[in-house]
Design an enzyme around this catalytic site. Structure first.
Site, PDB file in Angstrom:
ATOM      1  N   ASP A   7       5.222 -18.975  20.741  1.00  0.00           N
ATOM      2  CA  ASP A   7       4.590 -17.910  19.956  1.00  0.00           C
ATOM      3  C   ASP A   7       3.542 -18.586  19.087  1.00  0.00           C
ATOM      4  O   ASP A   7       3.857 -19.130  18.025  1.00  0.00           O
ATOM      5  CB  ASP A   7       5.627 -17.179  19.104  1.00  0.00           C
ATOM      6  CG  ASP A   7       5.004 -16.051  18.299  1.00  0.00           C
ATOM      7  OD1 ASP A   7       4.046 -15.420  18.785  1.00  0.00           O
ATOM      8  OD2 ASP A   7       5.481 -15.809  17.179  1.00  0.00           O
ATOM      9  N   GLU A  67       3.140 -15.335  25.012  1.00  0.00           N
ATOM     10  CA  GLU A  67       2.805 -13.921  24.894  1.00  0.00           C
ATOM     11  C   GLU A  67       1.296 -13.756  24.955  1.00  0.00           C
ATOM     12  O   GLU A  67       0.559 -14.563  24.387  1.00  0.00           O
ATOM     13  CB  GLU A  67       3.351 -13.391  23.559  1.00  0.00           C
ATOM     14  CG  GLU A  67       3.479 -11.893  23.519  1.00  0.00           C
ATOM     15  CD  GLU A  67       4.261 -11.426  22.312  1.00  0.00           C
ATOM     16  OE1 GLU A  67       5.411 -11.021  22.471  1.00  0.00           O
ATOM     17  OE2 GLU A  67       3.700 -11.469  21.205  1.00  0.00           O
ATOM     18  N   ASP A 140       8.749 -16.365  14.163  1.00  0.00           N
ATOM     19  CA  ASP A 140       7.970 -16.937  15.266  1.00  0.00           C
ATOM     20  C   ASP A 140       8.867 -17.675  16.260  1.00  0.00           C
ATOM     21  O   ASP A 140       8.595 -17.701  17.457  1.00  0.00           O
ATOM     22  CB  ASP A 140       6.911 -17.900  14.720  1.00  0.00           C
ATOM     23  CG  ASP A 140       6.109 -17.289  13.593  1.00  0.00           C
ATOM     24  OD1 ASP A 140       4.989 -16.825  13.844  1.00  0.00           O
ATOM     25  OD2 ASP A 140       6.623 -17.265  12.459  1.00  0.00           O
TER      26      ASP A 140
END
Length: 173
Positions: A7, A67, A140
């Site tokens: 992330d 992502e 995160d």
């Protein structure tokens, strides 16, 4: 199969490494890479790259998942995240890894079963699916583990029709 989920961010980049063996998921490691707020952006990106390089060498994942960048109303934030994401992708490719990218909707669907799930639901399921004593912090890190779980789920689905690689320890909760 060892999977790293990332992330990315310029202040905090979370990472989570899981092992997929048959239909079981186990945690290998998770943590975050931080940079100081006063550092110039090029130095922050360099630090992030070097730390990711070390993590990749240390844990030697075979798969890299991240992502996709979603639209952010704050263009400055979106640009900074995009730069951190680019550094993460570069570290992965330079380590010889293939990169898998997932939308936030895909990650939530894979982890919670509902693409519009709240952040707290995702965090709870990360904890439950990986049999962790508590939700990983900061957020995160939990998000990075969720991306890794999403990728492991895809790998498991590709390997065996109808197979679910998510470790079944939900009965504990």
């Amino acid at each position: 199969m060892r999977v790293i989920g990332v992330d990315p961010g310029t202040a905090i980049t979370g990472y989570g490494i899981i092992e997929l063996q048959g239909n079981r998921l186990t945690v290998v490691a998770y943590d975050c890479i931080t940079t100081q707020a006063g550092m110039p952006m090029p130095s922050r990106l360099q630090h992030l790259y070097r730390q990711l390089e070390l993590v990749l060498k240390l844990y030697q994942p075979q798969q890299f998942a991240v992502e996709e960048l979603f639209f952010n109303k704050n263009a400055r934030t979106a640009l900074a995240v995009g730069q951190a994401r680019g550094v993460a992708l570069l570290a992965a490719v330079n380590a010889g890894l293939t990169v898998a990218e997932y939308t936030p909707l895909e990650v939530k669907q894979a982890v919670v079963g509902y693409g519009r799930a709240a952040k707290e639901q995702v965090q709870y399921m990360v904890r439950a699916l990986l049999c962790l004593p508590e939700i990983p912090r900061p957020d995160d890190v939990a998000d990075a583990l969720a991306v890794a779980i999403c990728h492991a789920h895809r790998l498991g689905s590709q390997r065996a029709k109808g197979g679910n690689p998510l470790h079944d320890c939900l009965s504990q909760w």
